[in-house]
Design a protein around this motif. Structure first.
Motif, PDB file in Angstrom:
ATOM      1  N   GLY A 165       0.815  -1.210   0.000  1.00 52.19           N
ATOM      2  CA  GLY A 165       0.000   0.000   0.000  1.00 52.19           C
ATOM      3  C   GLY A 165       0.852   1.264   0.000  1.00 52.19           C
ATOM      4  O   GLY A 165       0.594   2.205  -0.761  1.00 52.19           O
ATOM      5  N   VAL A 169       1.141   4.335  -3.085  1.00 50.72           N
ATOM      6  CA  VAL A 169       0.884   5.770  -2.934  1.00 50.72           C
ATOM      7  C   VAL A 169       2.147   6.592  -3.167  1.00 50.72           C
ATOM      8  O   VAL A 169       2.091   7.696  -3.726  1.00 50.72           O
ATOM      9  CB  VAL A 169       0.238   6.056  -1.555  1.00 50.72           C
ATOM     10  N   TYR A 271      -4.165   6.999   4.258  1.00 47.55           N
ATOM     11  CA  TYR A 271      -4.079   5.536   4.183  1.00 47.55           C
ATOM     12  C   TYR A 271      -5.250   4.967   4.973  1.00 47.55           C
ATOM     13  O   TYR A 271      -5.478   5.382   6.102  1.00 47.55           O
ATOM     14  CB  TYR A 271      -2.752   5.053   4.789  1.00 47.55           C
ATOM     15  N   VAL A 287      -5.046   5.056   0.376  1.00 45.73           N
ATOM     16  CA  VAL A 287      -4.923   3.628   0.070  1.00 45.73           C
ATOM     17  C   VAL A 287      -6.099   2.897   0.706  1.00 45.73           C
ATOM     18  O   VAL A 287      -6.340   3.035   1.910  1.00 45.73           O
ATOM     19  CB  VAL A 287      -3.598   3.057   0.614  1.00 45.73           C
ATOM     20  N   ASN A 289      -7.255  -0.069   2.313  1.00 42.32           N
ATOM     21  CA  ASN A 289      -6.547  -1.140   3.003  1.00 42.32           C
ATOM     22  C   ASN A 289      -7.396  -2.395   3.172  1.00 42.32           C
ATOM     23  O   ASN A 289      -7.122  -3.220   4.038  1.00 42.32           O
ATOM     24  CB  ASN A 289      -6.048  -0.649   4.368  1.00 42.32           C
ATOM     25  N   PRO A 320      -4.105  -4.247  -1.032  1.00 39.55           N
ATOM     26  CA  PRO A 320      -4.624  -2.872  -1.015  1.00 39.55           C
ATOM     27  C   PRO A 320      -4.761  -2.324  -2.442  1.00 39.55           C
ATOM     28  O   PRO A 320      -4.187  -2.867  -3.390  1.00 39.55           O
ATOM     29  CB  PRO A 320      -3.547  -2.101  -0.246  1.00 39.55           C
ATOM     30  N   THR A 321      -5.523  -1.257  -2.577  1.00 42.95           N
ATOM     31  CA  THR A 321      -5.645  -0.554  -3.862  1.00 42.95           C
ATOM     32  C   THR A 321      -5.528   0.948  -3.607  1.00 42.95           C
ATOM     33  O   THR A 321      -5.761   1.417  -2.481  1.00 42.95           O
ATOM     34  CB  THR A 321      -6.987  -0.844  -4.547  1.00 42.95           C
ATOM     35  N   LEU A 322      -5.177   1.690  -4.645  1.00 40.99           N
ATOM     36  CA  LEU A 322      -5.018   3.142  -4.526  1.00 40.99           C
ATOM     37  C   LEU A 322      -6.294   3.843  -4.964  1.00 40.99           C
ATOM     38  O   LEU A 322      -6.856   3.532  -6.015  1.00 40.99           O
ATOM     39  CB  LEU A 322      -3.843   3.605  -5.395  1.00 40.99           C
TER      40      LEU A 322
END
Length: 335
Positions: A165, A169, A271, A287, A289, A320-322
């Motif tokens: 993660g 970012v 985040y 992010v 999570n 995780p993804t942004l």
């Protein structure tokens, strides 16, 4: 006529009492037509299981303790949203406890749950002393969710992939053209993983000397004070990677107080993708999570332990993804 009994349900469905009990416990060992007959009889008779009697016969309370390290962190709400439905589907109820309150009163963190004879325990977030779980883990199944500290033997750990993660970012900001990026770091193993990943990415791009790190306490006030120090320097960063959304909100407040526009003068990232980050007037790049997935996997691990899965504790990481929103942009000419 009094309250219908399990015997009444069995007679109506044309099955044994023990088979009714299996259906009510959610067992997968019952054929679908038998299960449907039992559930139909339950509906027609208005049967309600006697929880106390069932607890005595099963030697279980059908409750799961959930010990939250910080009730103020909104990411934990997403985690609970993932945890609760699966437990509920298996006839289990959550009991919530506040670890911070227990510490202030000098109480053993897990003792209240053990006194209530819960069937299992889910510990959410970073505890200052993971060894405090050893007594509980020796008696009941325990799962740690959302933390990365070493856990006692036989305890599963479920969390997001913090290193990945932080990498996502940081790469995002570098991709926008930022070359002077600061990090508002956090504590515990989670904070350490995110900090280390940030530093590795900056170093890989030859930017190690333009990557200041300042420790914060992962609160809004801590993020504000730390960001004021960072942004008050003669050579200020053009972007700030905050360890969580709450610290990022503090950084946004610091930017406003110092007369900096976000994202024109300063990009800020958080985040956890909490509900705070999705507020329209913040619209924070952050992010995700995978809090819901972490909760769901934690429930699955606990259920597996209930069903007799032994062995050493395992670490399960959700990807995780942004989430790119409105607080990041290429660095302005004033940066």
């Amino acid at each position: 006529m009094g309250q219908p009994t399990i015997r009444d349900v069995a007679e109506r469905a044309g099955v044994s009492k023990s088979l009714v009990s299996l259906v009510l416990r959610g067992s997968g060992q019952v054929r679908s037509e038998k299960r449907e007959a039992v559930l139909r009889a339950v509906r027609e008779l208005g049967y309600r299981p006697n929880a106390a009697a069932r607890s005595l016969s099963e030697q279980r309370t059908r409750t799961v303790g959930v010990l939250l390290n910080d009730l103020r962190n909104p990411w934990f709400v997403d985690l609970l949203d993932g945890l609760n439905p699966l437990l509920h589907d298996h006839g289990l109820h959550m009991l919530l406890g506040d670890a911070r309150l227990n510490r202030r009163t000098g109480q053993d963190l897990a003792r209240p749950f053990l006194d209530l004879q819960v069937d299992g325990l889910v510990v959410v977030g970073t505890l200052p002393d993971p060894a405090a779980l050893e007594t509980a883990a020796a008696r009941i199944p325990v799962v740690v969710a959302g933390a990365r500290e070493p856990a006692p033997a036989g305890v599963d750990v479920v969390a997001g992939d913090d290193a990945q993660g932080a990498r996502l970012v940081t790469e995002h900001l570098i991709g926008l053209g930022h070359r002077h990026v600061a990090h508002l770091a956090g504590y515990g193993a989670v904070g350490e993983l995110r900090r280390r990943s940030f530093e590795e990415v900056m170093r890989a791009h030859g930017l190690a000397d333009r990557a200041p790190v300042e420790l914060s306490d992962m609160t809004e006030e801590g993020g504000f004070r730390t960001a004021v120090r960072l942004l008050g320097r003669s050579e200020r960063p053009t972007a700030v990677v905050a360890v969580n959304d709450i610290a990022a909100v503090g950084a946004l407040s610091a930017a406003e107080e110092l007369g900096l526009r976000v994202p024109e003068d300063l990009s800020v990232t958080g985040y956890d993708n909490t509900s705070i980050s999705r507020l329209r007037h913040l619209w924070l790049t952050t992010v995700d999570n995978a809090g819901h997935e972490v909760g769901r996997r934690a429930a699955r691990c606990l259920l597996d332990r209930f069903e007799g899965a032994g062995g050493p504790g395992r670490v399960h990481l959700a990807a995780p993804t942004l989430e790119i929103r409105g607080t990041t942009a290429p660095p302005g000419r004033t940066g």
